[in-house]
Design a protein around this motif. Structure first.
Motif, PDB file in Angstrom:
ATOM      1  N   TYR A  24       0.748  -1.193  -0.180  1.00 36.62           N
ATOM      2  CA  TYR A  24       0.017  -0.073   0.164  1.00 36.62           C
ATOM      3  C   TYR A  24       0.715   1.280  -0.140  1.00 36.62           C
ATOM      4  O   TYR A  24       0.412   2.376  -0.485  1.00 36.62           O
ATOM      5  CB  TYR A  24      -0.918   0.015   1.202  1.00 36.62           C
ATOM      6  CG  TYR A  24      -0.297   0.202   2.469  1.00 36.62           C
ATOM      7  CD1 TYR A  24       0.479  -0.534   3.278  1.00 36.62           C
ATOM      8  CD2 TYR A  24      -0.355   1.582   2.899  1.00 36.62           C
ATOM      9  CE1 TYR A  24       0.887  -0.408   4.531  1.00 36.62           C
ATOM     10  CE2 TYR A  24       0.150   1.947   4.191  1.00 36.62           C
ATOM     11  CZ  TYR A  24       0.596   1.060   5.022  1.00 36.62           C
ATOM     12  OH  TYR A  24       1.384   1.591   6.161  1.00 36.62           O
ATOM     13  N   ASP A  39      -7.623   4.750   0.816  1.00 36.51           N
ATOM     14  CA  ASP A  39      -7.190   3.588   1.603  1.00 36.51           C
ATOM     15  C   ASP A  39      -7.097   3.985   3.124  1.00 36.51           C
ATOM     16  O   ASP A  39      -6.418   4.607   3.386  1.00 36.51           O
ATOM     17  CB  ASP A  39      -5.719   3.161   0.926  1.00 36.51           C
ATOM     18  CG  ASP A  39      -5.161   1.876   1.692  1.00 36.51           C
ATOM     19  OD1 ASP A  39      -5.810   1.436   2.385  1.00 36.51           O
ATOM     20  OD2 ASP A  39      -4.041   1.430   1.281  1.00 36.51           O
ATOM     21  N   HIS A  40      -7.853   2.890   3.814  1.00 36.58           N
ATOM     22  CA  HIS A  40      -7.947   3.094   5.391  1.00 36.58           C
ATOM     23  C   HIS A  40      -6.543   3.113   5.733  1.00 36.58           C
ATOM     24  O   HIS A  40      -6.258   3.733   6.894  1.00 36.58           O
ATOM     25  CB  HIS A  40      -8.651   2.246   5.925  1.00 36.58           C
ATOM     26  CG  HIS A  40      -8.096   0.692   5.680  1.00 36.58           C
ATOM     27  ND1 HIS A  40      -7.432   0.071   6.922  1.00 36.58           N
ATOM     28  CD2 HIS A  40      -8.316  -0.149   4.921  1.00 36.58           C
ATOM     29  CE1 HIS A  40      -7.175  -1.207   6.062  1.00 36.58           C
ATOM     30  NE2 HIS A  40      -7.707  -1.294   4.968  1.00 36.58           N
ATOM     31  N   LYS A  41      -5.605   2.113   5.335  1.00 31.04           N
ATOM     32  CA  LYS A  41      -4.373   2.281   5.880  1.00 31.04           C
ATOM     33  C   LYS A  41      -3.208   3.402   5.481  1.00 31.04           C
ATOM     34  O   LYS A  41      -2.821   3.914   6.503  1.00 31.04           O
ATOM     35  CB  LYS A  41      -3.363   1.175   5.062  1.00 31.04           C
ATOM     36  CG  LYS A  41      -4.136  -0.252   5.440  1.00 31.04           C
ATOM     37  CD  LYS A  41      -3.447  -1.312   4.929  1.00 31.04           C
ATOM     38  CE  LYS A  41      -3.405  -1.425   3.306  1.00 31.04           C
ATOM     39  NZ  LYS A  41      -4.942  -1.591   2.892  1.00 31.04           N
ATOM     40  N   PRO A 112     -10.405  -3.009   9.232  1.00 32.25           N
ATOM     41  CA  PRO A 112     -10.874  -3.646   8.070  1.00 32.25           C
ATOM     42  C   PRO A 112     -10.114  -5.118   8.003  1.00 32.25           C
ATOM     43  O   PRO A 112     -10.681  -6.055   7.515  1.00 32.25           O
ATOM     44  CB  PRO A 112     -10.640  -2.787   6.954  1.00 32.25           C
ATOM     45  CG  PRO A 112     -10.625  -1.478   7.688  1.00 32.25           C
ATOM     46  CD  PRO A 112     -10.073  -1.707   8.963  1.00 32.25           C
ATOM     47  N   LYS A 118     -11.987  -5.261   2.656  1.00 31.74           N
ATOM     48  CA  LYS A 118     -10.872  -4.502   1.876  1.00 31.74           C
ATOM     49  C   LYS A 118     -10.668  -3.076   2.467  1.00 31.74           C
ATOM     50  O   LYS A 118      -9.901  -2.653   2.266  1.00 31.74           O
ATOM     51  CB  LYS A 118     -11.322  -4.496   0.458  1.00 31.74           C
ATOM     52  CG  LYS A 118     -11.027  -5.950   0.012  1.00 31.74           C
ATOM     53  CD  LYS A 118     -11.277  -5.749  -1.612  1.00 31.74           C
ATOM     54  CE  LYS A 118     -10.896  -7.449  -2.150  1.00 31.74           C
ATOM     55  NZ  LYS A 118     -10.853  -7.589  -3.428  1.00 31.74           N
ATOM     56  N   ASP A 119     -11.829  -2.557   3.019  1.00 36.26           N
ATOM     57  CA  ASP A 119     -11.717  -1.317   3.334  1.00 36.26           C
ATOM     58  C   ASP A 119     -12.917  -1.107   4.416  1.00 36.26           C
ATOM     59  O   ASP A 119     -13.727  -1.647   4.850  1.00 36.26           O
ATOM     60  CB  ASP A 119     -11.760  -0.264   2.323  1.00 36.26           C
ATOM     61  CG  ASP A 119     -11.106   0.915   2.636  1.00 36.26           C
ATOM     62  OD1 ASP A 119     -11.050   1.479   3.833  1.00 36.26           O
ATOM     63  OD2 ASP A 119     -10.497   1.718   1.728  1.00 36.26           O
ATOM     64  N   PRO A 123     -15.112   4.727   2.535  1.00 36.57           N
ATOM     65  CA  PRO A 123     -13.564   5.373   2.708  1.00 36.57           C
ATOM     66  C   PRO A 123     -13.650   6.806   2.193  1.00 36.57           C
ATOM     67  O   PRO A 123     -12.504   7.488   2.931  1.00 36.57           O
ATOM     68  CB  PRO A 123     -13.136   4.744   1.417  1.00 36.57           C
ATOM     69  CG  PRO A 123     -14.122   3.502   1.051  1.00 36.57           C
ATOM     70  CD  PRO A 123     -15.324   3.978   1.723  1.00 36.57           C
ATOM     71  N   THR A 192     -19.055  -0.635   9.512  1.00 37.69           N
ATOM     72  CA  THR A 192     -18.125  -1.460   9.165  1.00 37.69           C
ATOM     73  C   THR A 192     -18.524  -3.035   9.959  1.00 37.69           C
ATOM     74  O   THR A 192     -18.380  -3.914   9.366  1.00 37.69           O
ATOM     75  CB  THR A 192     -16.675  -1.283   9.277  1.00 37.69           C
ATOM     76  OG1 THR A 192     -16.591  -0.058   8.496  1.00 37.69           O
ATOM     77  CG2 THR A 192     -15.727  -2.240   8.448  1.00 37.69           C
ATOM     78  N   THR A 526      -2.649  -2.927  -1.077  1.00 41.37           N
ATOM     79  CA  THR A 526      -3.626  -1.915  -0.923  1.00 41.37           C
ATOM     80  C   THR A 526      -5.078  -2.548  -0.495  1.00 41.37           C
ATOM     81  O   THR A 526      -5.845  -1.781   0.043  1.00 41.37           O
ATOM     82  CB  THR A 526      -3.637  -1.115  -2.067  1.00 41.37           C
ATOM     83  OG1 THR A 526      -2.767  -0.450  -2.539  1.00 41.37           O
ATOM     84  CG2 THR A 526      -4.911   0.145  -2.202  1.00 41.37           C
ATOM     85  N   GLU A 527      -5.319  -3.803  -1.362  1.00 47.55           N
ATOM     86  CA  GLU A 527      -6.690  -4.238  -1.083  1.00 47.55           C
ATOM     87  C   GLU A 527      -6.639  -5.477  -0.107  1.00 47.55           C
ATOM     88  O   GLU A 527      -7.675  -6.034   0.327  1.00 47.55           O
ATOM     89  CB  GLU A 527      -7.284  -4.859  -2.238  1.00 47.55           C
ATOM     90  CG  GLU A 527      -6.343  -5.754  -2.924  1.00 47.55           C
ATOM     91  CD  GLU A 527      -5.302  -4.983  -3.891  1.00 47.55           C
ATOM     92  OE1 GLU A 527      -4.448  -5.510  -4.620  1.00 47.55           O
ATOM     93  OE2 GLU A 527      -5.340  -3.663  -3.774  1.00 47.55           O
ATOM     94  N   ASN A 528      -5.465  -5.404   0.898  1.00 51.85           N
ATOM     95  CA  ASN A 528      -5.535  -5.982   2.306  1.00 51.85           C
ATOM     96  C   ASN A 528      -5.218  -7.433   1.710  1.00 51.85           C
ATOM     97  O   ASN A 528      -4.309  -8.397   1.945  1.00 51.85           O
ATOM     98  CB  ASN A 528      -6.477  -6.013   3.122  1.00 51.85           C
ATOM     99  CG  ASN A 528      -6.618  -4.615   3.740  1.00 51.85           C
ATOM    100  OD1 ASN A 528      -5.819  -3.531   3.335  1.00 51.85           O
ATOM    101  ND2 ASN A 528      -7.968  -4.022   4.181  1.00 51.85           N
TER     102      ASN A 528
END
Ligand code: HEM
Ligand SMILES: [Cu+2]
Lengths: 557, 347
Positions: A24, A39-41, A112, A118-119, A123, A192, A526-528
């Protein structure tokens, strides 16, 4: 302690190890890719940087406060400057550091992944909440730069509305806006957790970190609007004089206290509950054991959150609330102390028959347990009506809430940052230095704040810029402690920054922990997840983990 | 004396001398300290227990000694234990704290009243005999003292640590606190509620004297006018006696003996006449119309200071018959000084 034999650190071979090619952090380049990220991260990292900045600004004010209090005379700064210093220290630390600390950084990063999705649900709202945080923060900074504000973080009327010429409205507006960022974060978490759990992720398979954030989110969503309303009323009273808090216009100044504490008491649970979530993860990992009494810990979080709404008047025992309402609020306060006690023992018994190692996050977690016990027990002093009369508004209060907020929350935050650092960055930090920092913080903390309990019982009032000379010895101790503590906070800043470039490669699961986040690459994609996982075991299932690791060894070999 | 009391005295002496502990200078202080030591004890026990568990388990079950963890679900029995024991301890604390609270905040009926007005940034004490002091308070030992306090501007908080008493001083309403000092000496008065720029300078000193010295002090520092006498003058100069003149045809109710009585208001409710009621009836008369009277009294909001209100209330308190009002009426007309109020107690 011999690091080699006690450690479970499971790092890959450093001669061949590299970070994953795609993750990510390097997925997209350029500042804009960060400023418009969903992106939550990445948002978590943005928050982490932001709250660190504010923490050290607030910390610098703390340093000045302590320096002034080195001598009984008002010699370093003038009294109104001192008042601005402690007001800014409090406002920044509470609203720009403590409230967002764990939820907005670690919570954003992990929620997540822990839920196997994934998020977060929204977002864009998540990114918006970071912007709101900064808009709020800039308003507060503006109030500071334009000449400061000297209300204390509590904004007590009629002082704040009628008797101060400082930038009260600007600061209040800042807090108002930052409040929405907290409401949005809470909403995002709740939705979530309810809607996006991976297949098989039942409520009672969720990590306790998620439970504690669930409880804290309820408080954020229900409590923060009350704060917002209160601040709007203060601003209206100041600008157009509506008079709700003004006795000469038939208003009631105590109404402000009720409204303010209706938010601000639950707010301390917003601050501490996420920290408790961190401790559950860390203690379980380094004892290699399921958290003792998982269900009790999960429910006690929710119990604390709900009961937390019914104890606000314990901040007002000496303010002329009726004796009978004082009784009720004191009783409820005692009841809310019980779930906290339960948790401490649950964590302690998680260690029983474990296989314990003492990595840095664990040292911070031990620090948390000791300091939080003191912080919690001294809360019982304050909940006891007659005792509160003598102790409230003195340094005993200052010591009590620093033990809970700084000793508890900040220890938990640092524990969590160290624990998940390898996941967030893919790299390890220097171990002996980080252990040194943990120990320094603990010693410095106690030296700073234990003397303040004594000062409080002796009667030294809080928010005093000069004080009678007989209080000096204890104040000198406290300032000395603050210096040590300062070192303890700067150290991690330095070695964590160093580790970004030079730290050893951490691998996916350096602690051999069970959480879903440890089963993906570090730093994550990025998409975990490449494929949404199916949760087929409980949280903290070390037997499942052992089996999985065995399989990996055989497939590789 | 019982042995535990001797030990207690010894402990207190030692702590006080080591400057880790405030002096015990009121009758309440030993009660507060007893609860404090109880709480300190359970805190230390709790801390030692948690510490022992953590260190004990850490040593016994560290990885070298215990390489494989045994998974344990939990234990209802243990959980019940550490729910019920803290609960019981906290409930004991609650009851103990509540008893202390009622003791500290319930003044005895024979308490001597002193008024305190808090303002940015000073404490002004007013004795019934007319002695005024700023940032100082003189009290005798062995006599319960009640403070009736009000703030003229922002929240303040009146605290005497060595007496273990404190109470918020609130704008717009009277609050009270009481104590009985035991040991002659001087002690700090702090303002403990943050009240603006000079908050930390809002410090005073309470001087505790034995009764004879106190007697001497009151005689030396009197201004010659008691609070009630000041009130009497105000009563005339503000024109109160135009309506409250005690005659049968007066437009305002008779004030003689009104203090402490129950009034029926036009809206049918009953009101107990105390300091707070009188103050409010002067400032917001339209909210307190005594039944049988027209709502014609003007508000005195903004025209009388808190000190003046205290004087007026003290005057009304001393009115047992209409004699004083009549006197005031004539002196006001003839512009003579009012003679000494009978029944106005000097402390
Ligand atoms: C080196 C560390 C710190 C020191 C020496 C320190 C010192 C102080 C002192 C002396 C006060 C009292 C000011 C007064 O009442 O006159 C204070 C208030 C406060 N501190 Fe700290 N502090 C430290 C760290 C923190 C941290 C890390 C936080 C939050 C994360 C924090 C939150 C607060 C809050 C909320 C207040 C209340 C402000 C108020 O009274 O309005 N402090 N601090
Ligand atoms: Cu004050």
């Amino acid at each position: 302690m011999s690091a080699t034999s006690s450690t479970i650190l499971n790092l890959p071979d450093q001669r061949t190890a590299t970070l994953p090619k795609r993750h990510y952090l390097n997925n997209e380049d350029g500042l804009l890719s960060w400023l418009f990220t969903g992106d939550h991260k990445r948002i978590a990292i943005l928050y982490l940087i932001s709250i660190t900045i504010f923490f050290f600004i607030g910390g610098a004010f703390a340093g000045l406060i302590r320096l002034e209090l080195l001598t009984p005379q008002p010699d370093l700064v003038a009294s109104d400057t001192y008042n601005k210093l402690f007001s800014m220290h409090g406002i920044i630390m509470v609203f720009l550091f403590l409230v967002p600390s764990v939820p907005a950084t670690l919570g954003n990063f992990l929620m997540p992944i822990m839920l196997g999705t994934k998020d977060l649900a929204f977002p864009k709202i998540n990114l918006l909440s970071w912007y709101l945080y900064w808009v709020g923060g800039l308003f507060i900074m503006a109030a500071l730069v334009l000449g400061g504000v000297d209300t204390g973080w509590t904004f007590t009327t009629p002082l704040s509305t009628h008797y101060l010429n400082t930038h009260v409205v600007t600061a209040a507006l800042g807090i108002f806006i930052a409040g929405f960022s907290s409401i949005f974060t809470g909403l995002n978490f709740i939705v979530t957790i309810h809607r996006m759990r991976a297949p098989g992720m039942t409520w009672f398979r969720m990590p306790l970190f998620v439970w504690s954030h669930y409880a804290a989110s309820i408080l954020m969503v229900l409590g923060t609007p009350v704060l917002a309303i209160t601040l709007v009323l203060v601003a209206l009273e100041r600008t157009i004089g509506i008079g709700v808090f003004d006795p000469t216009k038939g208003g009631d100044p105590l109404l402000f206290q009720h409204l303010f504490w209706f938010y601000s008491h639950p707010a301390v649970y917003i601050m501490i509950l996420p920290g408790m979530g961190v401790i559950s993860e860390v203690v379980s990992t380094f004892a290699r054991k399921r958290v003792f009494g998982y269900t009790a810990v999960a429910f006690s979080s929710v119990a604390i959150a709900l009961f937390g709404f019914f104890v606000w008047a314990h901040h007002m025992f000496i303010m002329g609330v009726s004796n009978y309402s004082a009784l009720v609020f004191s009783l409820l306060t005692m009841l809310v102390a019980v779930p906290s006690a339960i948790k401490i023992f649950n964590w302690a018994f998680t260690l029983q028959k474990g296989s314990i190692t003492f990595e840095t996050p664990m040292l911070y977690a031990f620090g948390f347990m000791g300091l939080f016990t003191i912080g919690g027990m001294t809360g019982v002093f304050l909940g006891a009506l007659g005792m509160d009369i003598h102790l409230t508004e003195t340094y005993f209060i200052v010591a009590h809430f620093h033990f809970v907020m700084v000793g508890g929350m900040l220890m938990a935050f640092l524990s969590g940052v160290h624990f998940w650092w390898p996941k967030m960055t893919g790299r390890m930090y220097p171990e002996s230095l980080s252990k040194l920092a943990a120990v320094t913080t603990f010693i410095g903390f106690n030296l700073t704040f234990l003397p303040q309990f004594v000062l409080g019982y002796l009667g030294m009032p809080r928010r005093y810029h000069a004080y009678p000379p007989e209080f000096q010895v204890l104040n000198v101790l406290s300032t000395a402690g603050a210096t040590v503590l300062g070192v303890g906070y700067v150290l991690p800043l330095l070695y964590l920054a160093w580790s970004l470039k030079y730290g050893p490669i951490a691998g996916n699961n350096p602690w051999q922990a069970t959480g879903l986040e440890w089963q993906i690459q570090s730093p994550p994609l990025t998409e975990n997840f490449i494929e949404i996982p199916v949760m087929d075991h409980e949280a903290y299932d070390y037997e499942w983990l052992a089996k999985k690791m065995e399989q990996e060894v055989t497939t590789v070999g | 004396m019982h042995i535990s009391q001797v030990l207690w005295q010894f402990l207190i002496k030692w702590l006080t001398n080591s400057a880790l502990f405030p002096r015990e200078a009121s009758t309440i202080a030993p009660y507060a300290d007893a609860l404090y030591f109880f709480l300190l004890t359970i805190t230390v026990i709790g801390l030692v227990l948690v510490g022992t568990l953590i260190f004990g388990f850490s040593i016994r079950y560290r990885k070298e000694k215990h390489p494989v963890a045994e998974q344990i679900e939990g234990s209802t029995l243990l959980e019940a234990t550490w729910t019920i024991i803290p609960l019981c301890l906290f409930l004991i604390t609650f009851v103990w704290g509540a008893i202390l609270y009622f003791r500290i905040y319930t003044p005895p009926a024979n308490a001597m009243n002193i008024y305190v007005v808090g303002k940015q940034w000073m404490w002004k004490a007013e004795h019934p005999g007319g002695q005024h002091e700023i940032n100082a308070l003189h009290v005798p030992t062995g006599r319960p003292i009640q403070l009736t306090m009000i703030s003229q501007d922002v929240f303040h908080s009146f605290s005497i640590p060595d007496f273990r008493v404190k109470r918020e001083v609130i704008p717009g309403r009277y609050s009270t606190v009481w104590f009985q000092a035991t040991t002659p000496g001087t002690y700090h008065i702090f303002c403990t509620q943050y009240c603006g720029t000079n908050h930390s300078a809002m410090i005073g000193e309470v001087t505790v004297m034995n009764p004879e010295d106190y007697q001497k002090w009151t005689q030396e520092s009197t201004s010659g006018m008691s609070l009630a006498q000041n009130g009497e003058r105000l009563f005339a100069s503000m024109g109160c006696n135009a309506c409250h003149n005690g005659s049968a045809t007066a437009r305002g109710p008779n004030l003689a003996g009104v203090y402490g009585s129950k009034l029926t208001l036009t809206n049918g409710s009953q009101a107990l006449v105390d300091d707070a009621y009188l103050r409010d009836a002067i400032l917001n008369p339209s909210e307190h119309i005594t039944s049988g009277y027209a709502p014609i009294m003007p508000t005195y909001q903004g025209q009388i200071s808190e000190d003046g209100l205290i004087d007026l209330v003290e005057f009304i308190k001393t009115l047992q018959s209409n004699y004083r009002v009549q006197e005031t009426l004539t002196t006001a007309d003839s512009n003579q000084q009012a003679p000494t109020t009978p029944g106005a107690v000097k402390p």
